[in-house]
Design an enzyme around this catalytic site. Structure first.
Site, short mmCIF file in Angstrom:
data_model
loop_
_atom_site.label_atom_id
_atom_site.label_comp_id
_atom_site.label_asym_id
_atom_site.label_seq_id
_atom_site.Cartn_x
_atom_site.Cartn_y
_atom_site.Cartn_z
N LYS A 202 0.79 -1.20 0.31
CA LYS A 202 0.12 0.12 0.08
C LYS A 202 1.03 1.17 -0.26
CE LYS A 202 -3.32 2.54 2.91
NZ LYS A 202 -4.64 2.00 3.51
N LYS A 255 -2.36 -1.13 -3.94
CA LYS A 255 -2.60 -0.54 -3.81
C LYS A 255 -1.83 0.27 -3.77
CE LYS A 255 -6.20 1.53 -0.71
NZ LYS A 255 -6.26 1.52 0.92
C1 PBG Z 1 -7.89 3.72 5.77
C2 PBG Z 1 -7.94 3.58 3.97
C3 PBG Z 1 -7.57 4.03 2.55
C4 PBG Z 1 -8.30 3.73 2.06
C5 PBG Z 1 -8.54 2.60 2.56
N1 PBG Z 1 -8.57 2.22 3.72
C6 PBG Z 1 -7.18 5.42 2.92
C7 PBG Z 1 -5.70 5.82 3.45
O1 PBG Z 1 -4.69 5.54 3.81
O2 PBG Z 1 -5.36 7.22 3.94
C8 PBG Z 1 -8.44 4.46 0.41
C9 PBG Z 1 -8.83 4.22 -0.07
C10 PBG Z 1 -9.47 4.43 -1.23
O3 PBG Z 1 -8.95 6.01 -1.89
O4 PBG Z 1 -10.81 4.17 -2.12
N2 PBG Z 1 -8.17 2.48 6.40
#
Ligand code: PBG
Length: 330
Positions: A202, A255
């Protein structure tokens, strides 16, 4: 000399819809798609999210109906995020069995027992500072996210969601060692049947902007670069994926999606685990905005983007386009 009329004519396999279908390498079906949902503890009616046209925060009372619709469309599953009544420094709401996520899971499992329900596990929606972990004083002054004390909260939250009936626990926090900690907690409590989908790779991405309004989780100070990955790094993705696999992850995720398809292909080549890709909020918002301005054809762009994510190596895709795409795919 090169022949004027080449023997090799790739266009022979493009002449008709039939022959194109015969040689198509990648398929896209509703069961490849997982729809993210935002459940609020306080709403009594859906509340549209300004930055994500077509997406709303939902009251828990909507859960059963959404689950039945998802099953009727043949979606691969749903992934749930929560908006608690109150936030605090320790993200206590993440472990509340009466929080919006456990309540929605129970309603969904009653309405559609066969539907795959995933629970995102992270504390950023539950902390008043908006970070994905608990804080401690940083060496150079200020505060920073503490890895090991956060693991306890993540493990406790995972147990709450598994007990509510979640099939899949999906940690998105990026703390080191969380997969092992969650696996141990689940197994120790008779929940060895709950699978772990790790957000193994991520990135600290600008494409999460719209989500932070949907889940009300923008960090109040600093950014997430101290725990999420640097977009410039590719090899590091393979290390992260390998570690989570060794810790016991059942499935891996990369992601965001579209700007990271090289990473998807590399992780796919390294691991035999099922691989998910998160087509994130910013990717969704870009297509929606361009379509609204008449700049692109939404249906074509969405189905192309999702097919290309599959081509790169995704087994399934988490996407806000899931309902529209499932309808278009028929
Ligand atoms: C954090 C989380 C995020 C997303 C999913 N889980 C945001 C982040 O890391 O700031 C982003 C998902 C998206 O942008 O669709 N719990």
């Amino acid at each position: 000399m090169r022949a004027v009329f080449p023997t090799h004519r790739p266009r022979r396999l493009r002449h008709s819809p039939g022959i194109r279908a015969l040689v198509r390498e990648t398929t896209l079906a509703p069961n490849d798609l997982v729809l993210p949902l935002f459940f609020s503890a306080t709403l009594t009616a859906p509340q549209p999210v300004r930055t994500m046209p077509g997406v709303s925060q939902l009251p828990v009372s909507a859960a059963a109906g959404v689950a039945r619709e998802a099953r009727a469309l043949g979606l691969g599953g749903l992934i749930l995020f929560g908006l608690p009544e109150k936030k605090d420094e320790r993200g206590s709401g993440a472990t509340d069995p009466e929080g919006p996520v456990p309540r929605a899971i129970r309603a969904m499992k009653e309405a559609a027992p066969d539907l795959v329900v995933m629970a995102d596990v992270c504390v950023d929606e539950y902390t008043d500072h908006g970070h994905c972990g608990l804080l401690k004083p940083a060496r150079g002054g200020g505060m920073e996210v503490d890895n090991d004390s956060t693991l306890e909260v993540l493990a406790a939250a995972s147990l709450v969601y598994a007990e509510a009936g979640a099939d899949v626990i999906a940690p998105s926090d990026m703390m080191d060692g969380r997969v092992a900690a969650i696996r141990k907690a689940l197994d120790g409590d008779g929940r060895s049947d709950a699978a772990i989908l790790s957000y193994a790779v991520k990135y600290a991405s600008g494409f999460y902007g719209p989500f932070r309004e949907a889940a009300d989780c923008a960090p109040k100070f600093g950014d997430r670069a101290g725990y999420q990955m640097d977009p410039a790094n590719g090899r590091e993705a393979l290390r992260e994926a390998r570690l989570d696999e060794e810790e016991g992850a059942d499935m891996l995720m990369v992601k965001p999606g579209l700007p990271y398809l090289d990473v998807v292909a590399a992780v796919r080549a390294q691991s035999t685990l099922p691989l998910g890709v998160y087509n994130v909020s910013g990717e969704y918002a870009m297509i929606k905005a361009a379509a609204r301005e008449g700049m692109i054809d939404e249906k074509r762009a969405v189905l192309e983007a999702l097919t290309c994510i599959r081509r790169a190596g995704a087994d399934f895709i988490l996407t806000y386009h899931a309902v529209d795409a499932a309808k278009w795919l028929g």
